[in-house]
Write a protein that holds these residues in place. Structure first.
Motif, PDB file in Angstrom:
ATOM      1  N   THR A 149       0.300  -3.171  -6.295  1.00  0.00           N
ATOM      2  CA  THR A 149       1.602  -2.618  -5.934  1.00  0.00           C
ATOM      3  C   THR A 149       1.465  -1.162  -5.523  1.00  0.00           C
ATOM      4  O   THR A 149       2.058  -0.716  -4.537  1.00  0.00           O
ATOM      5  CB  THR A 149       2.585  -2.725  -7.118  1.00  0.00           C
ATOM      6  OG1 THR A 149       2.699  -4.088  -7.513  1.00  0.00           O
ATOM      7  CG2 THR A 149       3.957  -2.200  -6.741  1.00  0.00           C
ATOM      8  N   LYS A 152      -0.220  -0.965  -1.994  1.00  0.00           N
ATOM      9  CA  LYS A 152       0.700  -1.297  -0.909  1.00  0.00           C
ATOM     10  C   LYS A 152       1.611  -0.113  -0.595  1.00  0.00           C
ATOM     11  O   LYS A 152       1.806   0.246   0.582  1.00  0.00           O
ATOM     12  CB  LYS A 152       1.533  -2.519  -1.298  1.00  0.00           C
ATOM     13  CG  LYS A 152       2.567  -2.919  -0.257  1.00  0.00           C
ATOM     14  CD  LYS A 152       3.374  -4.118  -0.724  1.00  0.00           C
ATOM     15  CE  LYS A 152       4.460  -4.473   0.300  1.00  0.00           C
ATOM     16  NZ  LYS A 152       5.269  -5.633  -0.157  1.00  0.00           N
ATOM     17  N   ASN A 153       2.152   0.520  -1.628  1.00  0.00           N
ATOM     18  CA  ASN A 153       3.081   1.626  -1.414  1.00  0.00           C
ATOM     19  C   ASN A 153       2.369   2.928  -1.065  1.00  0.00           C
ATOM     20  O   ASN A 153       2.875   3.716  -0.268  1.00  0.00           O
ATOM     21  CB  ASN A 153       3.947   1.815  -2.667  1.00  0.00           C
ATOM     22  CG  ASN A 153       4.991   0.743  -2.822  1.00  0.00           C
ATOM     23  OD1 ASN A 153       6.082   0.819  -2.267  1.00  0.00           O
ATOM     24  ND2 ASN A 153       4.669  -0.296  -3.584  1.00  0.00           N
ATOM     25  N   MET A 182       8.635   3.998  -5.787  1.00  0.00           N
ATOM     26  CA  MET A 182       7.836   3.085  -6.597  1.00  0.00           C
ATOM     27  C   MET A 182       6.667   3.818  -7.240  1.00  0.00           C
ATOM     28  O   MET A 182       6.350   3.595  -8.416  1.00  0.00           O
ATOM     29  CB  MET A 182       7.324   1.934  -5.709  1.00  0.00           C
ATOM     30  CG  MET A 182       6.460   0.908  -6.452  1.00  0.00           C
ATOM     31  SD  MET A 182       4.747   1.410  -6.521  1.00  0.00           S
ATOM     32  CE  MET A 182       4.419   1.053  -8.234  1.00  0.00           C
TER      33      MET A 182
END
Length: 312
Positions: A149, A152-153, A182
């Protein structure tokens, strides 16, 4: 404008015209581009090219961070990435890398004995995940702040990096805003400190910042700066693998060099002993030295030798 449209093409054309070290103007400031890694040692000694100003600019504009007593913190925290700490960190990194590699191959469909996938995806599932866990420790099952995660960010956020460090407000880039929302959802400073496998650098710097009145937001900003530095290591590894696959003769020369070194080492080892390579051994490998610093690959090749080669 040419830089913003295609930075790589612009740098190549400028290099052909002006040489491997040149200065350009971006908006209201000048930036010197060193397009030759072999020039770095000479250029970095130039006082006019001191990186401290850029570091502070990046910290403030990109990560909203201003360190208290930064020189003292950097001086002390930097000790946690040298000597015995470096060796321990590289051993931990090797463990995470092997674990991530095994997990990625287990989850990838096998066709005719081969696991197929895109190189960028493979690198993120192995190299980035290993780097992330070496810095922050292994994530818990319910953690939002977990390698894939974050990758990806962070990958999305990094696309706007040049605009942000030059001073453009992040609100101009909605995708970067959402990615950053995020990324800041990392565990609290106390949770990070209490993790057994967090890096010594992160543990010390977090404790230092808490003792010097820095906020949780400051600590998050610092940790993202450190991740950004190591994210560049991930990018280097991606391009290293990419170009090696484009040049089979380079792979052949590298493998032959490693084979010869391991076999020579094996002659002095017992049959049931692991074969170990020191940093000094890797420094003496000319093909490897032309690819990347041996320090980066030190523990990887130790693991490679232990798993792949057997004495015959």
């Amino acid at each position: 404008m040419a830089f913003s449209q295609n930075a790589v093409e612009f740098i190549h054309k400028s290099t052909a015209r002006f040489g491997k070290v040149f200065t350009i103007r971006l908006l209201n400031q000048h930036v010197t581009i060193i397009n030759d890694p072999h020039s770095y040692e000479q250029v970095c000694k130039e006082r006019n090219f001191d990186f401290d100003a850029i570091q502070k600019q990046v910290n403030n504009n990109v990560f909203s961070l201003k360190l208290h007593d930064s020189k003292k913190m950097i001086k002390e925290a930097s000790k946690k990435v040298k000597g015995q700490y470096l060796y321990a960190t590289m051993q931990l990194f090797a463990h995470h890398l092997q674990e991530a590699f095994d997990a990625s191959t287990e989850s990838t469909p096998v066709e005719n004995g081969w696991c197929k996938g895109r190189l960028r995806a493979m690198s993120s599932k192995t190299m980035f995940k290993a780097i992330f866990r070496t810095i922050f420790g292994k994530e818990k099952p319910d953690d939002v702040f977990e390698p894939m995660t974050v990758y990806k960010n962070f990958d999305l956020f990094h696309k706007y990096f040049n605009f942000l460090w030059l001073g453009l407000p992040i609100k101009l880039f909605p995708k970067a805003c959402r990615a950053l929302e995020m990324l800041v959802q990392m565990p609290t400073s106390n949770d990070i400190i209490n993790r057994d496998d967090v890096s010594d650098y992160i543990r010390y710097s977090t404790q230092f910042m808490k003792a010097n009145g820095q906020t949780e937001a400051d600590i998050i900003g610092h940790n993202l700066v450190f991740l950004h530095v190591n994210y560049n290591t991930f990018r280097v590894s991606y391009w290293l693998i990419y170009y090696l696959t484009k040049h089979p003769e380079a792979i052949g020369a590298l493998v032959a060099e490693i084979d010869d070194t391991v076999r020579v080492k094996s002659e002095t080892c017992d049959d049931d002993c692991d074969i170990e390579l020191s940093i000094q051994d890797l420094d003496r490998l000319p093909v490897l030295s032309t690819l990347i610093s041996p320090y980066f690959l030190f523990s990887f090749f130790n693991r490679y030798c232990n798993r792949i080669f057997t004495k015959k």
